[in-house]
Design a protein around this motif. Structure first.
Motif: not given
Length: 268
Positions: A127-154
């Motif tokens: 659906p054009a709204l709101p699913a597609l804008p949310a998906l695009v925004a999420g993928l854009r966020w993931l591109a910048g967040a993947e490295a920190s998400l993958s960092a080791p934790w306790a």
């Protein structure tokens, strides 16, 4: 993470439960047995007591109580749910955790699934709204967040299934079932999965802020918690948008509501 199939059948007996896994369950009986054994040793009573592992069949004690999913959650429910979750996440000592495999659907698995499904030809039909804008925004966020998400934790023992149907309330306490995806995880990741699981809001109203407020988290854990919540919200949106079985199990409008949740977590 809920998928479109089940890996096991469950037989309920008066005092025991038999969980029979399919031949292609790929290590699930061992994961279940290992987690139950560790919890029986370090947090007895929190989960079923393991009785036997016979090939692909795990026999365990039967716990009292009813699932939290589908109930109206009171402060007493949230107190007990937080106590049980906190006990799980602090139960297993580091030397035992070091020997565990990663839980299923840890960061690498989740990111890979998002990327794989986001490339499907079916995505333009969202659906054009709101699913597609949310998906695009999420993928854009993931591109910048993947490295920190993958960092080791306790490490902690992760149940790896935040479905509120797996949390049993007996009128005073909450106990946990279903550990076939369990393994080594981290505390913010496990808390994020619980509050972002569809079961927390589709047919149960889990107050995420009230629940998470029952935990003491460092600033670093708070920051990771938010990033992990965003990851799970994006993962659920991708599954709802690309997996007809996931969408069919949920009420109409769930995909659009999930898109709105993701955008809110992304501060859009």
């Amino acid at each position: 993470m809920t998928t479109s199939w089940t890996t096991h059948g469950v037989e309920f007996l008066p005092d025991t439960v038999r969980k029979r896994f399919r031949p292609d369950a790929d290590g699930d009986p061992d994961r279940e047995w290992r987690a139950l054994t560790l919890l029986d040793r370090y947090a007895p009573g929190l989960a079923p007591r393991p009785l036997s592992l016979d090939g692909r069949t795990v026999t365990m004690s039967r716990l009292p109580g009813l699932p939290l999913r589908g109930t109206e959650l009171t402060p007493a429910h949230l107190d007990a749910l937080a106590r049980a979750t906190d006990r799980l996440l602090h139960a297993v000592p580091p030397e035992e955790l070091a020997a565990l495999p990663e839980r299923r659907w840890y960061v690498g698995d989740s990111v890979a699934a998002i990327r794989r499904r986001a490339a499907l030809p079916s995505l333009p039909s969202l659906p054009a709204l709101p699913a597609l804008p949310a998906l695009v925004a999420g993928l854009r966020w993931l591109a910048g967040a993947e490295a920190s998400l993958s960092a080791p934790w306790a490490p902690v023992l992760g149940q790896a299934d935040g479905n509120l149907a797996n949390f049993l309330w007996d009128g005073a306490d909450v106990r946990l079932v279903d550990f076939e995806d369990s393994g080594r995880s981290d505390r913010p990741y496990e808390l994020a999965e619980l509050v972002e699981h569809l079961s927390a809001w589709v047919d149960t109203d889990l107050d995420a802020a009230a629940f998470l407020g029952r935990f003491t988290l460092s600033p670093a854990e708070q920051a990771r918690l938010l990033e992990c919540r965003r990851l799970f919200a994006l993962l659920w949106l991708v599954f709802l948008a690309t997996d007809p079985a996931t969408a069919a199990r949920n009420p109409p409008g769930t995909t659009e509501r999930q898109a709105a949740r993701l955008l809110a977590l992304l501060d859009y």
